[in-house]
Design an enzyme around this catalytic site. Structure first.
Site, PDB file in Angstrom:
ATOM      1  N   HIS A  35       7.082  11.694  -4.194  1.00  0.00           N
ATOM      2  CA  HIS A  35       7.289  12.074  -2.744  1.00  0.00           C
ATOM      3  C   HIS A  35       5.466  11.680  -2.529  1.00  0.00           C
ATOM      4  CE1 HIS A  35      11.486  12.212  -3.816  1.00  0.00           C
ATOM      5  NE2 HIS A  35      11.264  12.623  -2.375  1.00  0.00           N
ATOM      6  N   GLU A  73       8.992  -3.235  -6.025  1.00  0.00           N
ATOM      7  CA  GLU A  73       8.683  -2.220  -4.713  1.00  0.00           C
ATOM      8  C   GLU A  73      10.053  -2.926  -4.659  1.00  0.00           C
ATOM      9  OE1 GLU A  73       4.547  -2.864  -3.535  1.00  0.00           O
ATOM     10  OE2 GLU A  73       5.940  -3.559  -1.131  1.00  0.00           O
ATOM     11  N   CYS A 128       4.319  -4.375   6.950  1.00  0.00           N
ATOM     12  CA  CYS A 128       3.888  -3.399   5.988  1.00  0.00           C
ATOM     13  C   CYS A 128       2.698  -2.568   5.517  1.00  0.00           C
ATOM     14  CB  CYS A 128       3.263  -4.392   4.977  1.00  0.00           C
ATOM     15  SG  CYS A 128       4.364  -4.978   3.671  1.00  0.00           S
TER      16      CYS A 128
END
Ligand SMILES: Nc1nc2c(c(=O)[nH]1)N=C([C@H](O)[C@H](O)COP(=O)(O)OP(=O)(O)OP(=O)(O)O)CN2
Ligand SMILES: [Zn+2]
Length: 118
Positions: A68, A107, A24
């Site tokens: 986005h 997530e 991550c």
């Protein structure tokens, strides 16, 4: 009674405080799913707790701020974990939807968190 209104958005992130080599720490994206929970009595005249459209009017513009985007570029989301994103959403929504009872952030298909304001 509890209502849940769900939203989806796409965003990129990387987590700045993970140990070296953690997956991550690299920029990557998620198709986030968010659940906005509100809890209250049913208004018998209306037949609902609150109009879903009233939730939408508050939440949709906030979700649009995330869609986005690269999350760590957004003020308050410098460390964009699920937990911090759930708290950020709560902080932006709770002052305007007093019946807010929880925010869920999915997530991935297998990882999610629930924030109830504390
Ligand atoms: N407590 C938290 N742990 C992790 C978070 C987080 O926000 N809070 N975030 C991540 C990463 O963003 C990662 O992209 C998602 O993690 P993970 O569920 O491990 O993703 P995988 O697709 O690898 O999981 P599978 O087990 O393959 O489903 C990491 N941890
Ligand atoms: Zn991630």
């Amino acid at each position: 009674m509890e209502l849940i209104k769900e939203y989806r958005f796409e965003a990129a992130h990387r987590l700045p405080h993970v140990p070296p080599g953690h997956q991550c720490g690299r920029p990557h994206g998620h198709s986030y799913r968010v659940g906005i929970h509100v809890e209250g009595e049913v208004n018998e005249a209306a037949g609902w707790v609150i109009d879903y459209a009233e939730i939408n009017a508050v939440v949709k513009p906030i979700i649009d701020e995330l869609d986005h985007r690269t999350l760590e570029e957004i003020p308050g989301l410098e460390n964009p974990t699920s937990e911090n994103l759930a708290r950020w959403l709560w902080q932006h929504i709770a002052p305007r939807i007093l019946l807010l009872s929880a925010v869920t952030v999915h997530e991935t298909a297998t990882s999610s968190c629930v924030y109830r304001g504390a």
